[in-house]
Motif scaffolding. Structure first.
Motif, PDB file in Angstrom:
ATOM      1  N   UNK A 153      -0.001  -1.661   7.593  1.00 44.43           N
ATOM      2  CA  UNK A 153      -0.006  -1.853   6.137  1.00 44.43           C
ATOM      3  C   UNK A 153      -1.426  -2.106   5.640  1.00 44.43           C
ATOM      4  N   UNK A 154      -2.201  -2.869   6.379  1.00 39.08           N
ATOM      5  CA  UNK A 154      -3.596  -3.110   5.990  1.00 39.08           C
ATOM      6  C   UNK A 154      -4.383  -1.806   5.979  1.00 39.08           C
ATOM      7  N   UNK A 155      -4.161  -0.955   6.982  1.00 33.87           N
ATOM      8  CA  UNK A 155      -4.842   0.347   7.012  1.00 33.87           C
ATOM      9  C   UNK A 155      -4.418   1.211   5.829  1.00 33.87           C
ATOM     10  N   UNK A 156      -3.164   1.181   5.485  1.00 31.86           N
ATOM     11  CA  UNK A 156      -2.667   1.961   4.333  1.00 31.86           C
ATOM     12  C   UNK A 156      -3.314   1.470   3.047  1.00 31.86           C
ATOM     13  N   UNK A 157      -3.424   0.162   2.900  1.00 31.02           N
ATOM     14  CA  UNK A 157      -4.048  -0.395   1.689  1.00 31.02           C
ATOM     15  C   UNK A 157      -5.537  -0.058   1.631  1.00 31.02           C
TER      16      UNK A 157
END
Length: 116
Positions: free
Chosen positions: A7-11
């Protein structure tokens, strides 16, 4: 941990990171809604014979029927026939997800991890 990283990478890179979910992943999303206190205490959900719709009608076991089977098997003493979130999870795993031994296997695993 892995989910948080993804999720951090997506953000951080919304145009470059695409998250995909398979049918197995999506099926587990139902856990949060079906184990919520409102769903556990809803008498309609307890005896709804139209759910789960993906199982043939003659093979369906409602949560109420599952608890009755637990009572007949002598589960009253250890709470195995109470209408609780733990027993709803037992029903979901055994009767709707094809994993009848998963609850007890996880319980044993956690006991080992905690030194018991």
């Amino acid at each position: 941990w892995l989910t948080r990283c993804l999720v951090a990478a997506k953000r951080r890179y919304p145009e470059r990171v695409h998250l995909l979910m398979g049918d197995h992943d999506v099926a587990h999303l139902r856990l949060t809604s079906e184990l919520a206190a409102a769903a556990i205490s809803d008498p309609h959900v307890l005896s709804d014979g139209s759910f789960p719709y993906w199982i043939k009608h003659e093979d369906r076991v409602t949560p109420a029927q599952f608890l009755a089977k637990q009572l007949l098997a002598g589960g009253a003493a250890d709470g195995a026939c109470d209408n609780s979130a733990a027993n709803r999870l037992r029903w979901m795993l055994a009767e709707t997800m094809g994993a009848p031994a998963a609850f007890e296997a996880r319980r044993a695993e956690l006991a080992l991890l905690q030194g018991g």
